[in-house]
Enzyme design. Structure first.
Site, PDB file in Angstrom:
ATOM      1  N   ASP A 101      53.109 -68.360  30.684  1.00 62.28           N
ATOM      2  CA  ASP A 101      54.477 -67.867  30.542  1.00 62.28           C
ATOM      3  C   ASP A 101      54.900 -67.054  31.761  1.00 62.28           C
ATOM      4  O   ASP A 101      56.034 -67.152  32.226  1.00 62.28           O
ATOM      5  CB  ASP A 101      54.610 -67.006  29.292  1.00 62.28           C
ATOM      6  N   ASP A 144      50.536 -63.615  28.668  1.00 61.84           N
ATOM      7  CA  ASP A 144      50.291 -65.061  28.716  1.00 61.84           C
ATOM      8  C   ASP A 144      50.497 -65.547  30.156  1.00 61.84           C
ATOM      9  O   ASP A 144      51.616 -65.512  30.678  1.00 61.84           O
ATOM     10  CB  ASP A 144      51.259 -65.778  27.759  1.00 61.84           C
ATOM     11  N   THR A 170      41.621 -76.957  12.901  1.00 63.62           N
ATOM     12  CA  THR A 170      40.175 -76.825  13.171  1.00 63.62           C
ATOM     13  C   THR A 170      39.895 -75.716  14.193  1.00 63.62           C
ATOM     14  O   THR A 170      38.763 -75.281  14.343  1.00 63.62           O
ATOM     15  CB  THR A 170      39.620 -78.133  13.756  1.00 63.62           C
ATOM     16  N   ARG A 203      44.885 -76.496  21.364  1.00 63.36           N
ATOM     17  CA  ARG A 203      44.061 -76.046  20.250  1.00 63.36           C
ATOM     18  C   ARG A 203      44.614 -76.594  18.939  1.00 63.36           C
ATOM     19  O   ARG A 203      45.780 -76.377  18.607  1.00 63.36           O
ATOM     20  CB  ARG A 203      44.058 -74.514  20.212  1.00 63.36           C
TER      21      ARG A 203
HETATM   22  N1  URA Z   1      45.567 -66.841  27.818  1.00 69.13           N
HETATM   23  C1  URA Z   1      46.484 -66.080  28.445  1.00 69.13           C
HETATM   24  O1  URA Z   1      47.387 -66.590  29.079  1.00 69.13           O
HETATM   25  N2  URA Z   1      46.383 -64.752  28.353  1.00 69.13           N
HETATM   26  C2  URA Z   1      45.399 -64.136  27.689  1.00 69.13           C
HETATM   27  O2  URA Z   1      45.346 -62.903  27.658  1.00 69.13           O
HETATM   28  C3  URA Z   1      44.445 -64.952  27.032  1.00 69.13           C
HETATM   29  C4  URA Z   1      44.551 -66.306  27.115  1.00 69.13           C
END
Ligand code: URA
Length: 210
Positions: free
Chosen positions: A204, A201, A109, A105
C-alpha cells in the site's frame, strides 16, 4: 549449519528506513527511498559472489581483471511488494535475470496459494536472490522458496527491508540454507501479522493503495 541473518546497520540504511517508517512520508518519497535502500542491501547480499579474471588492455597495458563468474544471477520478486525492490537492484546488476512469484492467502486454510510463477531457466546454476520488503509471518516467503527449490534453485538468499523475529525463525526452520539480509530486525508481529514498529502495509505504501 544455519545460514546467517545479516542486519545492515549502515547509517544510510537506518536513516532512510526511519523516513520510510514515518506514516507522513508520501508515496513517491517512500518508493524512492525503497529503491535506494535496495541498492545498499544488494551490495551486502552479493558480497560473496565468486569472481574470475578476464584479460583486458588498459591504456597502460594488459591485466587480468576481475569479473563475475558463472551464470547471471536470478532476481525473484515475491509479488506485489517485492517489485518495489527490483528497479534499484536491476540498476546495480543490469544483467540479472528476473522472475516473479505470486501467492495469495486462502482465507479458509490460511495457506499461500500460487497464482503466478515465472522464473529464469537454469536456476540451479545461479545465485538466486528472492526479494520481499517484509518478512512477517514468513509464510509466503517460505512458500516462494519452496517453489524456487522445486525449480532447481540451490543457492538462494533472501533480501528484505524489515524482518520480524517470528518470520526469521520460520524461515530458518524451513530453509536453514537461505541467508537473510535485512535493513532491520524489528520487535514482533501484532495479532494480525503486521510487523511492529514496522511501516504498515508495504504494498500500500509503495503503490498508494489502502
Ligand atoms: N506485510 C506488510 O506489508 N507489512 C507488514 O507489517 C507485514 C506484512
Amino acid at each position: 549449519m544455519t545460514a546467517p541473518v545479516i542486519e545492515v546497520t549502515h547509517p544510510l540504511v537506518q536513516h532512510k528506513l526511519s523516513i520510510m517508517r514515518d506514516k507522513s512520508t508520501p508515496t513517491p518519497l517512500f518508493r524512492q527511498l525503497l529503491k535506494e535502500i535496495s541498492q545498499l542491501l544488494a551490495y551486502e547480499i552479493t558480497r560473496e559472489m565468486p569472481l574470475t579474471t578476464h584479460h583486458i588492455e588498459t591504456p597502460m597495458g594488459g591485466m587480468e581483471a576481475p569479473i563475475l563468474e558463472g551464470r547471471k544471477l536470478a532476481l525473484i520478486s515475491i509479488l506485489r511488494a517485492g517489485n518495489g525492490l527490483m528497479d534499484g537492484v536491476l540498476e546495480l546488476i543490469p544483467t540479472a535475470r528476473v522472475g516473479f512469484v505470486g501467492l495469495y492467502r486462502d482465507e479458509e486454510t490460511l495457506k499461500p496459494v500460487e497464482y503466478y510463477y515465472k522464473v529464469p531457466k537454469a536456476l540451479e546454476e545461479r545465485l538466486v536472490i528472492a526479494v520481499d520488503p517484509m518478512l512477517a509471518t514468513g509464510n509466503s516467503s517460505v512458500a516462494a522458496i519452496d517453489l524456487l527449490k522445486k525449480s532447481g534453485a540451490k543457492n538462494i538468499r533472501f533480501m528484505c527491508l524489515l524482518a520480524a523475529p517470528e518470520g526469521i525463525a520460520r524461515m530458518q526452520e524451513a530453509h536453514p540454507d537461505v541467508a537473510i539480509v535485512t535493513g532491520s530486525i524489528d520487535e514482533c508481529l501484532n495479532d494480525v501479522g503486521y510487523i511492529v514498529p514496522g511501516l504498515g502495509d508495504a504494498g500500500d505504501r509503495i503503490y498508494g493503495t489502502t
